[in-house]
Design a protein around this motif. Structure first.
Motif, PDB file in Angstrom:
ATOM      1  N   ASN A   1      16.496 -11.836 -23.837  1.00  0.00           N
ATOM      2  CA  ASN A   1      15.190 -11.258 -24.146  1.00  0.00           C
ATOM      3  C   ASN A   1      14.530 -10.629 -22.919  1.00  0.00           C
ATOM      4  OD1 ASN A   1      13.276 -10.572 -25.981  1.00  0.00           O
ATOM      5  ND2 ASN A   1      12.347 -12.587 -26.125  1.00  0.00           N
ATOM      6  N   THR A   2      15.297  -9.834 -22.192  1.00  0.00           N
ATOM      7  CA  THR A   2      14.817  -9.108 -21.014  1.00  0.00           C
ATOM      8  C   THR A   2      15.452  -7.725 -21.024  1.00  0.00           C
ATOM      9  OG1 THR A   2      16.680  -9.860 -19.665  1.00  0.00           O
ATOM     10  CG2 THR A   2      14.684 -11.214 -19.606  1.00  0.00           C
TER      11      THR A   2
ATOM     12  N   THR B   1      15.455  -1.939 -23.119  1.00  0.00           N
ATOM     13  CA  THR B   1      14.309  -2.742 -22.730  1.00  0.00           C
ATOM     14  C   THR B   1      14.385  -4.091 -23.444  1.00  0.00           C
ATOM     15  OG1 THR B   1      12.916  -1.968 -24.541  1.00  0.00           O
ATOM     16  CG2 THR B   1      12.895  -0.646 -22.511  1.00  0.00           C
ATOM     17  N   ALA B   2      13.479  -4.985 -23.101  1.00  0.00           N
ATOM     18  CA  ALA B   2      13.484  -6.326 -23.688  1.00  0.00           C
ATOM     19  C   ALA B   2      13.261  -6.298 -25.198  1.00  0.00           C
ATOM     20  CB  ALA B   2      12.421  -7.191 -23.026  1.00  0.00           C
TER      21      ALA B   2
END
Length: 104
Positions: A57-58, A85-86
């Motif tokens: 989740n990054t 992107t996350a």
């Protein structure tokens, strides 16, 4: 004139589609499971639509894709470079044409 019959090749495509069990993607050396959203045969092509969840989740770069068959063996693998992107999901389309040379 083709050597293989149409019925034989149609059955082989069905078997290939059934044999591809799992897709994974690689981020920072770790492999994560993707989700097969759909699979179908159109003409001589097997098509899979696969979503790659936002894990980790990054922001990161996806560096590999691999497929497993139903026996748990890696049957295909490729290096890729997909930056995201996350919060950005990835939806991938895989097309595998299976045909007799000369019939394409």
């Amino acid at each position: 004139m083709a050597f293989w019959t149409t019925d034989f090749l149609d059955n082989r495509r069905k078997q290939w589609m059934a044999a591809i069990y799992k897709f994974q993607y690689q981020v920072n050396g770790t492999w994560y499971d993707a989700k097969v959203n759909s699979k179908k045969i159109s003409g001589n092509t097997i098509t899979f639509i696969v979503s790659l969840p936002t894990t980790p989740n990054t922001a990161h770069t996806i560096t590999g894709i691999r497929l497993y068959d139903v026996t748990g063996v890696v049957c295909a693998e490729q290096e890729v470079t997909v930056k995201r992107t996350a919060s950005q999901g990835v939806l991938a389309k895989f097309e595998f044409p299976i045909y007799e040379k000369g019939d394409e």
